[in-house]
Design a protein around this motif. Structure first.
Motif, PDB file in Angstrom:
ATOM      1  N   SER A  10      -2.971 -17.372  -7.958  1.00 20.46           N
ATOM      2  CA  SER A  10      -3.182 -18.454  -8.920  1.00 20.46           C
ATOM      3  C   SER A  10      -2.046 -19.477  -8.837  1.00 20.46           C
ATOM      4  O   SER A  10      -2.202 -20.613  -9.272  1.00 20.46           O
ATOM      5  CB  SER A  10      -3.290 -17.898 -10.340  1.00 20.46           C
ATOM      6  N   ASN A  11      -0.911 -19.060  -8.274  1.00 19.77           N
ATOM      7  CA  ASN A  11       0.208 -19.981  -8.009  1.00 19.77           C
ATOM      8  C   ASN A  11       0.864 -19.527  -6.715  1.00 19.77           C
ATOM      9  O   ASN A  11       1.931 -18.921  -6.714  1.00 19.77           O
ATOM     10  CB  ASN A  11       1.203 -19.960  -9.166  1.00 19.77           C
ATOM     11  N   PRO A  12       0.225 -19.816  -5.566  1.00 16.48           N
ATOM     12  CA  PRO A  12       0.666 -19.231  -4.296  1.00 16.48           C
ATOM     13  C   PRO A  12       2.052 -19.663  -3.840  1.00 16.48           C
ATOM     14  O   PRO A  12       2.771 -18.872  -3.230  1.00 16.48           O
ATOM     15  CB  PRO A  12      -0.415 -19.691  -3.303  1.00 16.48           C
ATOM     16  N   LEU A  13       2.442 -20.897  -4.116  1.00 15.99           N
ATOM     17  CA  LEU A  13       3.761 -21.338  -3.678  1.00 15.99           C
ATOM     18  C   LEU A  13       4.849 -20.617  -4.461  1.00 15.99           C
ATOM     19  O   LEU A  13       5.864 -20.180  -3.908  1.00 15.99           O
ATOM     20  CB  LEU A  13       3.903 -22.854  -3.836  1.00 15.99           C
ATOM     21  N   LYS A  14       4.637 -20.470  -5.757  1.00 20.07           N
ATOM     22  CA  LYS A  14       5.588 -19.737  -6.594  1.00 20.07           C
ATOM     23  C   LYS A  14       5.690 -18.280  -6.145  1.00 20.07           C
ATOM     24  O   LYS A  14       6.780 -17.701  -6.120  1.00 20.07           O
ATOM     25  CB  LYS A  14       5.144 -19.799  -8.056  1.00 20.07           C
ATOM     26  N   ASN A  15       4.556 -17.687  -5.772  1.00 19.67           N
ATOM     27  CA  ASN A  15       4.497 -16.261  -5.470  1.00 19.67           C
ATOM     28  C   ASN A  15       4.412 -15.958  -3.982  1.00 19.67           C
ATOM     29  O   ASN A  15       3.930 -14.888  -3.598  1.00 19.67           O
ATOM     30  CB  ASN A  15       3.293 -15.637  -6.183  1.00 19.67           C
ATOM     31  N   VAL A  16       4.898 -16.866  -3.152  1.00 20.11           N
ATOM     32  CA  VAL A  16       4.733 -16.680  -1.716  1.00 20.11           C
ATOM     33  C   VAL A  16       5.429 -15.415  -1.230  1.00 20.11           C
ATOM     34  O   VAL A  16       4.908 -14.711  -0.348  1.00 20.11           O
ATOM     35  CB  VAL A  16       5.225 -17.924  -0.936  1.00 20.11           C
ATOM     36  N   THR A  17       6.573 -15.057  -1.803  1.00 22.73           N
ATOM     37  CA  THR A  17       7.276 -13.854  -1.353  1.00 22.73           C
ATOM     38  C   THR A  17       6.516 -12.586  -1.721  1.00 22.73           C
ATOM     39  O   THR A  17       6.261 -11.740  -0.847  1.00 22.73           O
ATOM     40  CB  THR A  17       8.709 -13.825  -1.901  1.00 22.73           C
ATOM     41  N   PRO A  18       6.114 -12.370  -2.984  1.00 19.32           N
ATOM     42  CA  PRO A  18       5.321 -11.169  -3.265  1.00 19.32           C
ATOM     43  C   PRO A  18       3.983 -11.143  -2.539  1.00 19.32           C
ATOM     44  O   PRO A  18       3.517 -10.072  -2.129  1.00 19.32           O
ATOM     45  CB  PRO A  18       5.135 -11.201  -4.788  1.00 19.32           C
ATOM     46  N   LEU A  19       3.357 -12.289  -2.344  1.00 21.25           N
ATOM     47  CA  LEU A  19       2.109 -12.326  -1.591  1.00 21.25           C
ATOM     48  C   LEU A  19       2.323 -11.878  -0.153  1.00 21.25           C
ATOM     49  O   LEU A  19       1.538 -11.098   0.398  1.00 21.25           O
ATOM     50  CB  LEU A  19       1.518 -13.738  -1.625  1.00 21.25           C
ATOM     51  N   LYS A  20       3.402 -12.367   0.448  1.00 21.28           N
ATOM     52  CA  LYS A  20       3.705 -11.990   1.826  1.00 21.28           C
ATOM     53  C   LYS A  20       3.970 -10.491   1.934  1.00 21.28           C
ATOM     54  O   LYS A  20       3.480  -9.822   2.849  1.00 21.28           O
ATOM     55  CB  LYS A  20       4.923 -12.775   2.319  1.00 21.28           C
ATOM     56  N   MET A  21       4.730  -9.948   0.995  1.00 19.37           N
ATOM     57  CA  MET A  21       5.051  -8.530   1.040  1.00 19.37           C
ATOM     58  C   MET A  21       3.807  -7.664   0.790  1.00 19.37           C
ATOM     59  O   MET A  21       3.613  -6.639   1.441  1.00 19.37           O
ATOM     60  CB  MET A  21       6.130  -8.205   0.006  1.00 19.37           C
ATOM     61  N   MET A  22       2.958  -8.091  -0.139  1.00 14.10           N
ATOM     62  CA  MET A  22       1.731  -7.343  -0.407  1.00 14.10           C
ATOM     63  C   MET A  22       0.820  -7.332   0.808  1.00 14.10           C
ATOM     64  O   MET A  22       0.152  -6.329   1.109  1.00 14.10           O
ATOM     65  CB  MET A  22       0.999  -7.939  -1.608  1.00 14.10           C
ATOM     66  N   THR A  23       0.766  -8.439   1.516  1.00 15.86           N
ATOM     67  CA  THR A  23      -0.085  -8.539   2.698  1.00 15.86           C
ATOM     68  C   THR A  23       0.463  -7.705   3.855  1.00 15.86           C
ATOM     69  O   THR A  23      -0.277  -6.980   4.521  1.00 15.86           O
ATOM     70  CB  THR A  23      -0.221 -10.002   3.131  1.00 15.86           C
ATOM     71  N   ALA A  24       1.763  -7.793   4.080  1.00 14.30           N
ATOM     72  CA  ALA A  24       2.369  -7.149   5.249  1.00 14.30           C
ATOM     73  C   ALA A  24       2.621  -5.662   5.046  1.00 14.30           C
ATOM     74  O   ALA A  24       2.555  -4.882   6.002  1.00 14.30           O
ATOM     75  CB  ALA A  24       3.671  -7.861   5.603  1.00 14.30           C
ATOM     76  N   TYR A  25       2.914  -5.236   3.810  1.00  8.66           N
ATOM     77  CA  TYR A  25       3.353  -3.859   3.579  1.00  8.66           C
ATOM     78  C   TYR A  25       2.520  -3.161   2.507  1.00  8.66           C
ATOM     79  O   TYR A  25       3.026  -2.364   1.725  1.00  8.66           O
ATOM     80  CB  TYR A  25       4.838  -3.850   3.192  1.00  8.66           C
ATOM     81  N   ARG A  26       1.246  -3.450   2.510  1.00 10.43           N
ATOM     82  CA  ARG A  26       0.348  -2.888   1.495  1.00 10.43           C
ATOM     83  C   ARG A  26       0.423  -1.366   1.452  1.00 10.43           C
ATOM     84  O   ARG A  26       0.375  -0.758   0.376  1.00 10.43           O
ATOM     85  CB  ARG A  26      -1.084  -3.340   1.778  1.00 10.43           C
ATOM     86  N   GLY A  27       0.581  -0.728   2.601  1.00  7.28           N
ATOM     87  CA  GLY A  27       0.593   0.731   2.646  1.00  7.28           C
ATOM     88  C   GLY A  27       1.910   1.357   2.206  1.00  7.28           C
ATOM     89  O   GLY A  27       1.986   2.581   2.044  1.00  7.28           O
ATOM     90  N   PHE A  28       2.947   0.545   2.013  1.00  9.48           N
ATOM     91  CA  PHE A  28       4.265   1.070   1.670  1.00  9.48           C
ATOM     92  C   PHE A  28       4.721   0.669   0.265  1.00  9.48           C
ATOM     93  O   PHE A  28       5.569   1.329  -0.327  1.00  9.48           O
ATOM     94  CB  PHE A  28       5.310   0.569   2.675  1.00  9.48           C
ATOM     95  N   ILE A  29       4.168  -0.392  -0.241  1.00  6.53           N
ATOM     96  CA  ILE A  29       4.632  -0.965  -1.499  1.00  6.53           C
ATOM     97  C   ILE A  29       4.013  -0.241  -2.692  1.00  6.53           C
ATOM     98  O   ILE A  29       2.851   0.148  -2.651  1.00  6.53           O
ATOM     99  CB  ILE A  29       4.301  -2.474  -1.539  1.00  6.53           C
ATOM    100  N   ASP A  30       4.821  -0.007  -3.710  1.00  7.72           N
ATOM    101  CA  ASP A  30       4.310   0.531  -4.976  1.00  7.72           C
ATOM    102  C   ASP A  30       4.024  -0.649  -5.901  1.00  7.72           C
ATOM    103  O   ASP A  30       4.918  -1.448  -6.193  1.00  7.72           O
ATOM    104  CB  ASP A  30       5.337   1.454  -5.635  1.00  7.72           C
ATOM    105  N   SER A  31       2.799  -0.762  -6.350  1.00  7.60           N
ATOM    106  CA  SER A  31       2.405  -1.898  -7.182  1.00  7.60           C
ATOM    107  C   SER A  31       1.912  -1.415  -8.535  1.00  7.60           C
ATOM    108  O   SER A  31       1.254  -0.376  -8.647  1.00  7.60           O
ATOM    109  CB  SER A  31       1.311  -2.720  -6.485  1.00  7.60           C
ATOM    110  N   TYR A  32       2.259  -2.183  -9.555  1.00  7.17           N
ATOM    111  CA  TYR A  32       1.859  -1.875 -10.929  1.00  7.17           C
ATOM    112  C   TYR A  32       1.225  -3.116 -11.549  1.00  7.17           C
ATOM    113  O   TYR A  32       1.781  -4.217 -11.469  1.00  7.17           O
ATOM    114  CB  TYR A  32       3.071  -1.445 -11.758  1.00  7.17           C
ATOM    115  N   LEU A  33       0.082  -2.923 -12.140  1.00 14.63           N
ATOM    116  CA  LEU A  33      -0.640  -4.004 -12.806  1.00 14.63           C
ATOM    117  C   LEU A  33      -0.775  -3.664 -14.286  1.00 14.63           C
ATOM    118  O   LEU A  33      -1.280  -2.594 -14.631  1.00 14.63           O
ATOM    119  CB  LEU A  33      -2.027  -4.188 -12.176  1.00 14.63           C
TER     120      LEU A  33
END
Length: 261
Positions: A13-36
């Motif tokens: 919803s704000n990709p420029l602001k969140n470019v770092t978490p978006l990049k990490m979620m895309t590249a390391y989806r299998g390693f990252i612990d995510s909480y919603l």
């Protein structure tokens, strides 16, 4: 819709602001612990990435256990986010100022470095340099210049396999100035590896390279991002000289005392 898709939707919803978490979620989806966390119409996101995953973090923060990234739609969600952050781990927080202020009472934070992300304004345009060579293939003559900025051959190959292109100015066959434009996440494309050889410095070549890169990035329908460390005054001046606007400031903080690189 699964949790990953929901998180990505909120972050996008704000990709420029969140470019770092978006990049990490895309590249390391299998390693990252995510909480919603969702409460009514508001949401909060926490990402915990092992520091050994990303080459930059592994090099710069060798003593760290995890990298902490977060975003939220309301500060009311911050207490619920903080509950999921491990207290007994060595953490590097990559946060924008508002988020850092919101959680700093919960952790002993020590400043390390900050990065500025520059981008373009809507309907802004740039003129390409007629002498600049744009290529979607790796020109091995440019590798020493890219290496000088800390990029590895593995990274460079990955970028070009994913659609990257280079911009370069030459004196005959000798490269003088160059950059790489590569996919960061979805529509955000990074202008990185900007480097001018000693023989080409103080001639405005880097500005010509970056303007050309911006032109082609926008022509392809992408949003450009130009990131610099806040101590790199030369790169900051370059961003301002070509007409870019500061969009995001990302701060790095540690909850432990160590000697970052």
């Amino acid at each position: 819709m699964n949790q990953y898709d929901v998180i990505m939707r909120y972050l996008r919803s704000n990709p420029l602001k969140n470019v770092t978490p978006l990049k990490m979620m895309t590249a390391y989806r299998g390693f990252i612990d995510s909480y919603l966390i969702e409460q009514g119409e508001h949401w909060g996101i926490l990402l915990l990435l092992p520091a050994s995953c990303y080459s930059f973090d592994k090099k710069m923060y060798p003593g760290a256990d995890s990298i902490v990234l977060m975003d939220y739609s309301s500060p009311e969600l911050v207490p619920a986010i903080v509950e999921h952050i491990p207290r007994d781990a060595k953490l590097v927080f990559k946060l924008q100022q508002a988020a850092r202020i919101a959680i700093q009472e919960n952790f002993p934070l020590h400043p390390v470095r900050s990065f500025y992300s520059y981008s373009t304004e809507p309907d802004q345009s740039f003129s390409p340099d007629e002498a600049a060579i744009v290529s979607e293939q790796i020109d091995e003559r440019l590798l020493p210049l890219w290496y000088s900025n800390g990029y590895t051959l593995e990274e460079i190959r990955h970028y070009f396999q994913d659609g990257a292109f280079s911009v370069a100015l030459y004196d005959g066959l000798t490269p003088l100035s160059t950059c790489i434009v590569f996919r960061n996440e979805e529509q955000i494309w990074e202008i990185g590896a900007v480097h001018t050889a000693e023989a080409g410095r103080r001639k405005g070549l880097a500005a010509r390279i970056v303007r050309t890169a911006l032109h082609h990035t926008l022509q392809r329908g992408y949003t450009p991002r130009y990131q610099v460390q806040d101590t790199n005054t030369a790169s900051i001046r370059l961003a301002e000289a070509v007409g870019l606007t500061l969009a995001v400031k990302l701060e790095h903080w540690m909850n432990y005392i160590d000697q970052p690189k």
